[in-house]
Design a protein around this motif. Sequence first.
Motif, PDB file in Angstrom:
ATOM      1  N   ALA A 143      21.951  22.866   1.989  1.00 41.16           N
ATOM      2  CA  ALA A 143      22.299  23.494   3.210  1.00 41.16           C
ATOM      3  C   ALA A 143      23.083  24.171   3.533  1.00 41.16           C
ATOM      4  O   ALA A 143      24.613  23.687   3.359  1.00 41.16           O
ATOM      5  N   GLN A 144      23.833  25.046   4.412  1.00 45.12           N
ATOM      6  CA  GLN A 144      25.132  25.500   4.963  1.00 45.12           C
ATOM      7  C   GLN A 144      25.162  25.448   6.834  1.00 45.12           C
ATOM      8  O   GLN A 144      23.569  25.693   7.049  1.00 45.12           O
ATOM      9  N   ILE A 145      26.127  24.521   6.996  1.00 38.42           N
ATOM     10  CA  ILE A 145      26.065  24.393   8.784  1.00 38.42           C
ATOM     11  C   ILE A 145      26.991  25.136   9.401  1.00 38.42           C
ATOM     12  O   ILE A 145      27.801  26.235   8.731  1.00 38.42           O
ATOM     13  N   ASN A 146      25.999  25.850  10.702  1.00 39.26           N
ATOM     14  CA  ASN A 146      27.107  27.260  11.100  1.00 39.26           C
ATOM     15  C   ASN A 146      27.655  25.628  12.511  1.00 39.26           C
ATOM     16  O   ASN A 146      26.730  25.547  13.077  1.00 39.26           O
ATOM     17  N   ILE A 147      28.675  26.215  12.674  1.00 44.20           N
ATOM     18  CA  ILE A 147      29.795  25.594  13.602  1.00 44.20           C
ATOM     19  C   ILE A 147      30.214  26.837  14.728  1.00 44.20           C
ATOM     20  O   ILE A 147      30.428  27.585  14.347  1.00 44.20           O
ATOM     21  N   LEU A 148      29.794  26.577  15.342  1.00 41.17           N
ATOM     22  CA  LEU A 148      30.546  27.982  16.526  1.00 41.17           C
ATOM     23  C   LEU A 148      31.249  27.166  17.795  1.00 41.17           C
ATOM     24  O   LEU A 148      30.085  26.158  18.471  1.00 41.17           O
ATOM     25  N   GLN A 149      32.702  27.383  17.656  1.00 39.92           N
ATOM     26  CA  GLN A 149      33.121  26.867  18.656  1.00 39.92           C
ATOM     27  C   GLN A 149      33.661  27.692  20.118  1.00 39.92           C
ATOM     28  O   GLN A 149      34.624  28.307  19.000  1.00 39.92           O
ATOM     29  N   THR A 150      33.792  27.329  20.765  1.00 38.32           N
ATOM     30  CA  THR A 150      34.846  27.653  21.856  1.00 38.32           C
ATOM     31  C   THR A 150      35.614  27.106  22.398  1.00 38.32           C
ATOM     32  O   THR A 150      35.284  25.592  22.407  1.00 38.32           O
ATOM     33  N   VAL A 174      30.700  22.957  21.627  1.00 33.32           N
ATOM     34  CA  VAL A 174      30.759  23.312  20.175  1.00 33.32           C
ATOM     35  C   VAL A 174      29.447  23.341  19.722  1.00 33.32           C
ATOM     36  O   VAL A 174      28.257  22.276  20.515  1.00 33.32           O
ATOM     37  N   GLU A 175      28.775  24.188  19.489  1.00 38.38           N
ATOM     38  CA  GLU A 175      27.450  24.754  18.749  1.00 38.38           C
ATOM     39  C   GLU A 175      27.256  24.733  17.401  1.00 38.38           C
ATOM     40  O   GLU A 175      27.647  25.018  16.151  1.00 38.38           O
ATOM     41  N   ILE A 176      26.086  23.819  17.170  1.00 38.05           N
ATOM     42  CA  ILE A 176      26.145  23.621  15.633  1.00 38.05           C
ATOM     43  C   ILE A 176      24.424  23.584  15.212  1.00 38.05           C
ATOM     44  O   ILE A 176      23.529  23.539  15.564  1.00 38.05           O
ATOM     45  N   GLY A 177      24.586  24.337  13.987  1.00 38.37           N
ATOM     46  CA  GLY A 177      23.237  25.082  13.838  1.00 38.37           C
ATOM     47  C   GLY A 177      23.302  24.913  12.392  1.00 38.37           C
ATOM     48  O   GLY A 177      24.579  25.212  11.792  1.00 38.37           O
ATOM     49  N   ILE A 178      21.975  25.289  11.540  1.00 38.24           N
ATOM     50  CA  ILE A 178      22.066  25.649   9.840  1.00 38.24           C
ATOM     51  C   ILE A 178      21.784  27.191   9.639  1.00 38.24           C
ATOM     52  O   ILE A 178      21.143  27.242  10.783  1.00 38.24           O
ATOM     53  N   ARG A 179      23.003  27.568   9.203  1.00 39.62           N
ATOM     54  CA  ARG A 179      22.729  28.330   8.915  1.00 39.62           C
ATOM     55  C   ARG A 179      22.167  28.904   8.031  1.00 39.62           C
ATOM     56  O   ARG A 179      20.993  30.211   7.736  1.00 39.62           O
TER      57      ARG A 179
END
Length: 189
Positions: free
Chosen positions: A13-20, A168-173
């Motif tokens: 599984a890959q986690i997607n982290i989008l940070q502003t 910080v938005e964390i999601g599953i890629r």
Amino acid sequence: MQLPQIRMQSQMAQINILQTNASQEIQQPKASLSIEQPKAKVTIQTTPSKLQIDQTRAWEDMNLMHIFKRIEKYANEGIQGAHEGTARRVQQGDALMRIENKGNPISSQAVQNGFDHMKKLGIKFIPSMFAVKIDYQPSRLSIDVKVNKPIIRAEAHQPNYQFTPGNVEIGIRNYQSLKIDFENLFSQE
């Protein structure tokens, strides 16, 4: 012969982290400053100096005097001469009264009264020392200074502050996966 095979294919599984990032702005407006300096009040008072020169005695010594002074001088000299003449006559009368004493009062009085005394020669037009009187009063100066304090008005302004919080938005890629394949399980012979 083919052997049975199990094939497994997995994917993590890959986690997607989008940070502003957070942002912060601070602005400090300049303070309002007003300075007034009232003028100092200066008061100066002077009394003028006085110079007095009295040369009356110098003029009198040079025989250049005012007519009233001249009349007074000659009147005093006349009175003095009359007193001296009276005294001389009294003395000569006393001498004649005592004619019986030794001496010759008539001939000595004739010589004394017959000739003028020797006149003194000298320069008469130079005034005597310190005949001119000088009186000097220096001027007086008084200075009064009234200092006025400066008038200072200062008004500070609050800083302008802006803050934008970060996120910080964390999601599953990709989700994890597992594939299992079977081959040659059943032989065909």
